[in-house]
Motif scaffolding. Structure first.
Motif, PDB file in Angstrom:
ATOM      1  N   SER A 104       6.614   3.610   4.081  1.00  0.00           N
ATOM      2  CA  SER A 104       7.012   2.534   3.163  1.00  0.00           C
ATOM      3  C   SER A 104       7.514   3.133   1.854  1.00  0.00           C
ATOM      4  O   SER A 104       8.514   2.685   1.278  1.00  0.00           O
ATOM      5  CB  SER A 104       5.826   1.601   2.876  1.00  0.00           C
ATOM      6  N   GLU A 105       6.812   4.170   1.403  1.00  0.00           N
ATOM      7  CA  GLU A 105       7.201   4.854   0.174  1.00  0.00           C
ATOM      8  C   GLU A 105       8.575   5.517   0.351  1.00  0.00           C
ATOM      9  O   GLU A 105       9.463   5.370  -0.480  1.00  0.00           O
ATOM     10  CB  GLU A 105       6.108   5.907  -0.125  1.00  0.00           C
ATOM     11  N   PHE A 106       8.737   6.200   1.472  1.00  0.00           N
ATOM     12  CA  PHE A 106       9.973   6.947   1.734  1.00  0.00           C
ATOM     13  C   PHE A 106      11.170   6.011   1.847  1.00  0.00           C
ATOM     14  O   PHE A 106      12.246   6.289   1.342  1.00  0.00           O
ATOM     15  CB  PHE A 106       9.815   7.747   3.035  1.00  0.00           C
ATOM     16  N   LEU A 107      10.964   4.881   2.528  1.00  0.00           N
ATOM     17  CA  LEU A 107      12.091   3.979   2.778  1.00  0.00           C
ATOM     18  C   LEU A 107      12.250   2.930   1.683  1.00  0.00           C
ATOM     19  O   LEU A 107      13.214   2.171   1.673  1.00  0.00           O
ATOM     20  CB  LEU A 107      11.917   3.284   4.135  1.00  0.00           C
ATOM     21  N   GLY A 108      11.264   2.862   0.780  1.00  0.00           N
ATOM     22  CA  GLY A 108      11.354   1.914  -0.322  1.00  0.00           C
ATOM     23  C   GLY A 108      11.245   0.470   0.118  1.00  0.00           C
ATOM     24  O   GLY A 108      11.792  -0.427  -0.514  1.00  0.00           O
ATOM     25  N   GLU A 109      10.590   0.234   1.245  1.00  0.00           N
ATOM     26  CA  GLU A 109      10.334  -1.145   1.692  1.00  0.00           C
ATOM     27  C   GLU A 109       9.069  -1.134   2.533  1.00  0.00           C
ATOM     28  O   GLU A 109       8.683  -0.098   3.084  1.00  0.00           O
ATOM     29  CB  GLU A 109      11.512  -1.664   2.544  1.00  0.00           C
ATOM     30  N   GLU A 110       8.432  -2.287   2.617  1.00  0.00           N
ATOM     31  CA  GLU A 110       7.224  -2.396   3.418  1.00  0.00           C
ATOM     32  C   GLU A 110       7.571  -2.169   4.898  1.00  0.00           C
ATOM     33  O   GLU A 110       8.391  -2.890   5.460  1.00  0.00           O
ATOM     34  CB  GLU A 110       6.661  -3.815   3.211  1.00  0.00           C
ATOM     35  N   HIS A 127       5.747  15.311   0.664  1.00  0.00           N
ATOM     36  CA  HIS A 127       7.121  15.705   0.999  1.00  0.00           C
ATOM     37  C   HIS A 127       7.155  16.672   2.173  1.00  0.00           C
ATOM     38  O   HIS A 127       8.051  17.511   2.273  1.00  0.00           O
ATOM     39  CB  HIS A 127       7.846  16.315  -0.210  1.00  0.00           C
ATOM     40  N   SER A 181      13.189  -5.796   8.479  1.00  0.00           N
ATOM     41  CA  SER A 181      12.585  -4.537   8.060  1.00  0.00           C
ATOM     42  C   SER A 181      12.834  -3.463   9.115  1.00  0.00           C
ATOM     43  O   SER A 181      13.061  -3.752  10.281  1.00  0.00           O
ATOM     44  CB  SER A 181      11.087  -4.732   7.841  1.00  0.00           C
ATOM     45  N   TYR A 238       3.219   6.229   3.863  1.00  0.00           N
ATOM     46  CA  TYR A 238       4.263   7.152   3.399  1.00  0.00           C
ATOM     47  C   TYR A 238       5.654   6.723   3.848  1.00  0.00           C
ATOM     48  O   TYR A 238       6.634   6.950   3.154  1.00  0.00           O
ATOM     49  CB  TYR A 238       3.912   8.622   3.692  1.00  0.00           C
TER      50      TYR A 238
END
Ligand SMILES: Nc1ncnc2c1ncn2[C@@H]1O[C@H](COP(=O)(O)OP(=O)(O)OP(=O)(O)O)[C@@H](O)[C@H]1O
Ligand SMILES: [Mg+2]
Length: 563
Positions: free
Chosen positions: A104-110, A32, A2, A102
């Motif tokens: 995790s959301e931005f990078l699309g991974e935990e 954003h 990760s 945010y």
């Protein structure tokens, strides 16, 4: 594996970045936005608010909103919020937890690994608290990195062939840091750091607020300082005024109906000139000089040997700062890095180095210094609370130093070694780090037996103190993990967990690698942490997490075994 993110957890604002595609990239929050206000609050329904939402309610519900929490880190003070009070670290953890969400959301991974920056002048306790906040937010804190060093790394990344002495001047919302570095063929060597943890933009706001309050009181006979709502509004307007005065000569502060007097709403209305503001804050500006003198003194460099002054932090946008540096150092400062994002981006570069993603041919290598002296407690003719320095402040780390001491009393057979951090000659004013005893000293008259005390200190903050009786060679030691939170729960019960057999081999292998000391500095810590995580997951019966830790452990071990 990760991603590891870099976080600039600021007094006023928080930013995060990640190293990918060969460069640091700012991570946007759920709105954003690149910048998140470092504000935490509780709404009317009892829900937590973080960032912009918390800041937005600050004027309406000041008692439910906490700002500038970082300044209280490590103070032991509690912060009132609504009906409850909190430790500063709990509120910092809320901020970090939002960053984790945010990112995790931005990078699309935990995302659960981070490099967090702190002021260079944070002491050990403040560093530990920051790590604790990170842990509470669900992060593995891979490294605590000094903010000016992070900014310099950001600068260094795009100026690899530069050979120069660089002074990083970081005046943020709540803290002031000065760091002197030498750049030489891609190696960044920190020469000295100094600062003031209680000096930042907040203090400039407060000087202006005080002036506004005094004027209001002399005009209207009312003291607004006790009025929470007025206070919150005056603070907001004072900051606006300060920022406006960075680009214009006068600013009119108008706060309609700031309070009521005899049932009538009264406005606060004052015009402030830049010259007035600079007058009000002259003593704050003066306080920036001491740390600069200190880094120059410690490095024995003259001001004309500084090739570049780099500005970081929002408060360096005040023209008086730029003018003052030019006067004081005889050299105009520059702004080659973005003052708002350089620290977060530099922390991401460090994260990239830890993750092995920064190409080593790029050659960004860093050394650092210890910003505080390390030593032991000794006795002189008058008292037994004297600090004897073994590693002076601003020594390049890693380093090893030895000092020789003599027994203090007749027939003394045991010596207690107490380890401290700080600049005071009286150890009771310094920060206690740990203690141990060395036994078996041959009983002799006082002063006849000698003990060598050796301190070795590495870049990961591991301080090893050894004491050896010179005449017998008898030795004792202590390991102190500076800026590391030691209170790890006992995980020895993993052995009886139902899934233990499947993971026994990898655990043994990792434990052996740690015990045999074959792992290089940073990796040893990482393997230890992963081992801990794996055992914890086994105890909790969480096979998914255990498998993940196993995968990361295997990768980490493969890295060393291949070498
Ligand atoms: N144009 C400006 N003129 C004057 N001050 C400014 C300007 N812009 C921002 N500031 C001030 O900069 C401060 C915030 O800077 P920054 O975001 O770098 O601090 P921080 O990183 O949150 O704090 P710290 O590094 O001290 O923990 C605030 O006090 C803000 O009022
Ligand atoms: Mg900052």
């Amino acid at each position: 594996m990760s991603a590891i993110i870099g976080i600039d957890l600021g007094t006023s604002t928080t930013e995060a970045a990640v190293y990918r595609n060969g460069k640091p990239e700012i991570i946007l929050n759920l709105d954003h936005a690149a910048v998140t206000p470092s504000v935490v609050g509780i709404d009317q329904g009892g829900n937590w608010l973080v960032g912009e939402r918390a800041r937005a309610q600050a004027l309406l519900f000041p008692e439910n909103t906490a700002m500038e929490v970082k300044r209280k880190t490590g103070s032991g003070e509690r912060i009132a919020l609504g009906k409850a009070t909190f430790e500063p670290v709990e509120l910092q953890a809320r901020l970090l937890s939002y960053v984790r969400t945010y990112a995790s959301e931005f990078l699309g991974e935990e995302v659960d690994r981070a490099v967090i920056s702190v002021p260079a002048y944070f002491n050990d306790r403040q560093r530990r608290e920051t790590i604790r906040a990170g842990k509470m937010a669900g992060f593995f804190v891979e490294r605590i990195l000094n903010e000016p060093t992070a900014a310099a790394m950001r600068y260094g990344l795009s100026h690899l062939d530069e050979n120069s002495h660089v002074l990083v001047y970081d005046l943020g919302g709540g803290t002031f840091d000065v760091t002197l570095l030498e750049m030489f063929e891609g190696v960044l060597e920190v020469k000295a750091s100094s600062g003031d943890n209680q000096l930042g933009g907040k203090d400039f706001d407060e000087a202006l607020m005080e002036w506004l309050f005094a004027h209001f009181q002399s005009k209207h006979g009312k003291n607004l300082r006790q009025d929470r709502y007025a206070l919150a509004r005056v603070k907001e307007e004072a900051e606006k005024c300060k920022i406006a005065l960075s680009t214009q000569d006068t600013y009119r502060v108008i706060i309609p109906a700031v309070c009521t007097i005899n049932g009538q709403p009264v406005a606060l209305d004052e015009t402030v000139t830049r010259a007035q503001f600079e007058n009000l804050t002259a003593d704050l500006l003066e306080r920036t000089h001491d740390p600069i003198d200190r880094v120059l003194g410690d490095t024995r460099l003259r001001d004309d040997e500084i090739d570049r002054v780099i500005l970081v932090g929002g408060s360096t946008r005040m023209p008086m700062i730029v003018e003052d540096i030019a006067r004081f150092l005889g050299r105009a400062p520059e702004q080659p890095v973005d003052p708002d994002f350089a620290v977060a981006e530099g922390a991401a570069v460090m994260a990239g180095i830890i993750a092995g993603e920064v190409d080593e041919r790029e050659g960004l290598v860093m050394t650092d210094v210890n910003p505080f002296s390390l030593g032991v407690r000794v006795r002189d003719e008058r008292t037994d609370t004297v600090m004897s320095v073994v590693i002076p402040r601003n020594t390049t780390i890693p380093t090893e130093r030895t000092e020789r001491y003599a027994t203090a009393s007749p027939r003394q057979t045991v010596a207690k070694i107490e380890v401290y951090q700080g600049e005071s000659r009286d150890v009771t004013h310094n920060h206690f780090l740990g203690e141990f005893e060395v036994k078996g000293i041959p009983p002799k008259p006082a002063g006849m037996e000698k003990i060598n005390v050796t301190f070795s200190y590495d870049l990961n903050g591991l301080l090893v103190v050894r004491a050896a009786i010179v005449s017998t060679g008898e030795e004792a030691m202590i390991e102190i993990h500076m800026g590391r939170d030691e209170e790890k729960p006992d995980v020895s019960a993993w052995k009886t967990a139902p899934d233990a057999p499947r993971f026994r081999a990898i655990i043994r292998r990792a434990e052996r690698a740690v015990a045999q000391n074959t792992l290089p500095g940073g990796l040893k810590e990482r393997v230890e942490t992963l081992l801990f995580k794996l055992k914890q997951a086994l105890i909790a019966g969480n096979v998914h997490d255990a498998e993940r830790a196993e995968g990361e452990l295997t990768a980490a071990l493969r890295k060393t075994e291949a070498q």
